[in-house]
Design a protein around this motif. Structure first.
Motif, PDB file in Angstrom:
ATOM      1  N   ALA A  77     -57.244 -33.206  25.100  1.00 47.88           N
ATOM      2  CA  ALA A  77     -58.457 -33.614  25.803  1.00 47.88           C
ATOM      3  C   ALA A  77     -59.496 -32.491  25.810  1.00 47.88           C
ATOM      4  N   THR A  78     -59.045 -31.270  26.040  1.00 45.40           N
ATOM      5  CA  THR A  78     -59.974 -30.133  26.048  1.00 45.40           C
ATOM      6  C   THR A  78     -60.613 -29.946  24.677  1.00 45.40           C
ATOM      7  N   GLY A  79     -59.795 -30.034  23.634  1.00 46.13           N
ATOM      8  CA  GLY A  79     -60.322 -29.876  22.287  1.00 46.13           C
ATOM      9  C   GLY A  79     -61.293 -30.988  21.911  1.00 46.13           C
ATOM     10  N   LEU A  80     -60.995 -32.219  22.303  1.00 47.70           N
ATOM     11  CA  LEU A  80     -61.878 -33.343  21.977  1.00 47.70           C
ATOM     12  C   LEU A  80     -63.213 -33.252  22.719  1.00 47.70           C
ATOM     13  N   VAL A  81     -63.162 -32.799  23.969  1.00 48.74           N
ATOM     14  CA  VAL A  81     -64.417 -32.617  24.708  1.00 48.74           C
ATOM     15  C   VAL A  81     -65.269 -31.550  24.036  1.00 48.74           C
ATOM     16  N   ALA A  82     -64.650 -30.423  23.688  1.00 42.82           N
ATOM     17  CA  ALA A  82     -65.392 -29.369  22.992  1.00 42.82           C
ATOM     18  C   ALA A  82     -65.939 -29.874  21.665  1.00 42.82           C
ATOM     19  N   ALA A  83     -65.129 -30.654  20.948  1.00 39.29           N
ATOM     20  CA  ALA A  83     -65.558 -31.177  19.648  1.00 39.29           C
ATOM     21  C   ALA A  83     -66.753 -32.114  19.800  1.00 39.29           C
ATOM     22  N   GLY A 111     -68.017 -37.996   8.941  1.00 47.25           N
ATOM     23  CA  GLY A 111     -66.955 -37.125   8.458  1.00 47.25           C
ATOM     24  C   GLY A 111     -66.832 -35.826   9.230  1.00 47.25           C
ATOM     25  N   GLY A 112     -67.977 -35.231   9.580  1.00 51.96           N
ATOM     26  CA  GLY A 112     -67.946 -33.970  10.314  1.00 51.96           C
ATOM     27  C   GLY A 112     -67.289 -34.119  11.672  1.00 51.96           C
ATOM     28  N   GLY A 113     -67.617 -35.198  12.368  1.00 48.20           N
ATOM     29  CA  GLY A 113     -67.004 -35.449  13.661  1.00 48.20           C
ATOM     30  C   GLY A 113     -65.516 -35.709  13.541  1.00 48.20           C
ATOM     31  N   ALA A 114     -65.128 -36.425  12.493  1.00 47.91           N
ATOM     32  CA  ALA A 114     -63.709 -36.711  12.277  1.00 47.91           C
ATOM     33  C   ALA A 114     -62.927 -35.423  12.043  1.00 47.91           C
ATOM     34  N   VAL A 115     -63.505 -34.484  11.301  1.00 43.62           N
ATOM     35  CA  VAL A 115     -62.841 -33.205  11.045  1.00 43.62           C
ATOM     36  C   VAL A 115     -62.621 -32.445  12.353  1.00 43.62           C
ATOM     37  N   LEU A 116     -63.616 -32.462  13.219  1.00 37.95           N
ATOM     38  CA  LEU A 116     -63.474 -31.784  14.512  1.00 37.95           C
ATOM     39  C   LEU A 116     -62.432 -32.473  15.386  1.00 37.95           C
ATOM     40  N   GLY A 117     -62.383 -33.813  15.336  1.00 40.13           N
ATOM     41  CA  GLY A 117     -61.364 -34.531  16.089  1.00 40.13           C
ATOM     42  C   GLY A 117     -59.973 -34.202  15.604  1.00 40.13           C
ATOM     43  N   VAL A 118     -59.802 -34.148  14.298  1.00 42.10           N
ATOM     44  CA  VAL A 118     -58.501 -33.795  13.723  1.00 42.10           C
ATOM     45  C   VAL A 118     -58.134 -32.358  14.098  1.00 42.10           C
ATOM     46  N   THR A 119     -59.121 -31.478  14.115  1.00 41.61           N
ATOM     47  CA  THR A 119     -58.873 -30.092  14.518  1.00 41.61           C
ATOM     48  C   THR A 119     -58.316 -30.028  15.936  1.00 41.61           C
ATOM     49  N   LEU A 142     -67.430 -22.291  12.039  1.00 39.53           N
ATOM     50  CA  LEU A 142     -67.332 -21.612  13.329  1.00 39.53           C
ATOM     51  C   LEU A 142     -67.070 -22.620  14.449  1.00 39.53           C
ATOM     52  N   VAL A 143     -67.715 -23.774  14.362  1.00 39.03           N
ATOM     53  CA  VAL A 143     -67.519 -24.815  15.372  1.00 39.03           C
ATOM     54  C   VAL A 143     -66.074 -25.302  15.363  1.00 39.03           C
ATOM     55  N   ALA A 144     -65.502 -25.498  14.183  1.00 36.67           N
ATOM     56  CA  ALA A 144     -64.115 -25.963  14.081  1.00 36.67           C
ATOM     57  C   ALA A 144     -63.156 -24.955  14.701  1.00 36.67           C
ATOM     58  N   ALA A 145     -63.374 -23.678  14.432  1.00 30.98           N
ATOM     59  CA  ALA A 145     -62.523 -22.644  15.032  1.00 30.98           C
ATOM     60  C   ALA A 145     -62.655 -22.632  16.546  1.00 30.98           C
ATOM     61  N   THR A 146     -63.866 -22.867  17.036  1.00 23.94           N
ATOM     62  CA  THR A 146     -64.104 -22.916  18.474  1.00 23.94           C
ATOM     63  C   THR A 146     -63.352 -24.076  19.110  1.00 23.94           C
ATOM     64  N   VAL A 147     -63.345 -25.220  18.436  1.00 28.60           N
ATOM     65  CA  VAL A 147     -62.619 -26.387  18.939  1.00 28.60           C
ATOM     66  C   VAL A 147     -61.128 -26.086  19.029  1.00 28.60           C
ATOM     67  N   ALA A 148     -60.582 -25.440  17.991  1.00 31.75           N
ATOM     68  CA  ALA A 148     -59.166 -25.091  17.996  1.00 31.75           C
ATOM     69  C   ALA A 148     -58.838 -24.144  19.142  1.00 31.75           C
ATOM     70  N   LEU A 149     -59.688 -23.166  19.367  1.00 37.33           N
ATOM     71  CA  LEU A 149     -59.457 -22.220  20.460  1.00 37.33           C
ATOM     72  C   LEU A 149     -59.602 -22.887  21.823  1.00 37.33           C
ATOM     73  N   ALA A 150     -60.523 -23.853  21.913  1.00 36.50           N
ATOM     74  CA  ALA A 150     -60.683 -24.587  23.172  1.00 36.50           C
ATOM     75  C   ALA A 150     -59.412 -25.367  23.503  1.00 36.50           C
ATOM     76  N   ALA A 151     -58.836 -26.020  22.492  1.00 35.14           N
ATOM     77  CA  ALA A 151     -57.591 -26.760  22.699  1.00 35.14           C
ATOM     78  C   ALA A 151     -56.469 -25.818  23.137  1.00 35.14           C
TER      79      ALA A 151
END
Length: 265
Positions: free
Chosen positions: A252-258, A134-142, A211-220
């Motif tokens: 792609a950038t967001g998924l790599v960061a995630a 579930g945690g990984g899925a949330v980051l992917g959706v982010t 914090l990780v989710a916000a980082t993924v969003a900013l990476a994207a």
């Protein structure tokens, strides 16, 4: 707002809907800002795929590919077409007019085909790692939702259009800086909240996951900014192809960061 929403749905999805009654620069800017909301059907599909994989009902690799099929169909593959066209245009030489002409033709060349294979392969590999829980899925959706910040990033005030016709000419400069910052912040806060709630549900530290989710969003978002800057430097502005390519590169950038951050935590 209703006209902007109708325009956003009509521009970024293949879903049927009513045409906007009025299309002016304010409507166009609003449509670019509302682009993240058009991912709702894909988000629901990714959630279902994550549930199937975590219950052992679907192999991770199959789920990852299916997760990419849905947004391609929903967008009529226009974003992928933009990625291919931009890659062909930027590798055709240093002449601005030649690059724009190659992009206008729409014929996928070696550079475009290579870009599609590499980006889609990278996306699939990341999703195969993220849809395991579930945690990984949330980051992917982010990463997915944040990638749709790209249209607003490309349409920010001060960014010119590369040519006098097309989507880029219509939307260039229609998004105010404050509105863009507000939407980026909203996506980051929403992603952090959802990630924190999912973390609490499984007994993990909510602040770290948020914090990780916000980082993924900013990476994207950073991937979209980098694409826009390079396009403006080489082409003199943005086009519809640039916006489509920015969406795919942001994803792609967001998924790599995630995937990297998910493995780390």
């Amino acid at each position: 707002m209703p006209d902007s929403w109708r325009l956003a749905v009509g521009t970024f999805t293949a879903l049927p809907g009513r045409a906007p009654r009025t299309v002016d620069r304010r409507t166009l800017g609003g449509a670019m800002l509302l682009a993240p909301l058009t991912t709702v059907p894909v988000v629901l599909t990714w959630v279902v795929l994550a549930l199937l994989t975590t219950r052992g009902l679907l192999p991770y690799a199959v789920a990852a590919v299916l997760a990419l099929v849905v947004p391609a169909l929903l967008s009529r593959a226009l974003h992928l077409d933009g990625l291919a066209d931009l890659a062909d245009g930027l590798t055709s030489g240093h002449d601005r007019e030649r690059s724009l002409e190659v992009m206008r033709r729409g014929n996928t060349g070696p550079a475009g085909a290579t870009a599609l294979v590499l980006v889609l392969g990278l996306d699939a590999a990341c999703l195969a790692a993220l849809l395991t829980d579930g945690g990984g899925a949330v980051l992917g959706v982010t990463a997915l939702v944040a990638s749709r910040l790209a249209p607003a990033i490309c349409a920010r005030h001060g960014i010119p259009a590369a040519r006098e016709e097309g989507l880029g000419q219509g939307v260039a400069g229609t998004v105010a800086r404050r509105a863009l910052v507000a939407v980026v912040a909203l996506v980051c806060v929403a992603a952090s909240a959802v990630a924190a709630i999912s973390a609490v549900a499984v007994g993990r530290p909510w602040w770290t996951t948020g914090l990780v989710a916000a980082t993924v969003a900013l990476a994207a978002a950073s991937g979209a900014v980098a694409t826009r800057r390079h396009a403006v430097r080489r082409l003199g502005g943005v086009t519809g192809d640039v916006i489509g390519a920015a969406i795919e590169i942001a994803l792609a950038t967001g998924l790599v960061a995630a995937s990297v951050l998910h493995a780390a935590i």
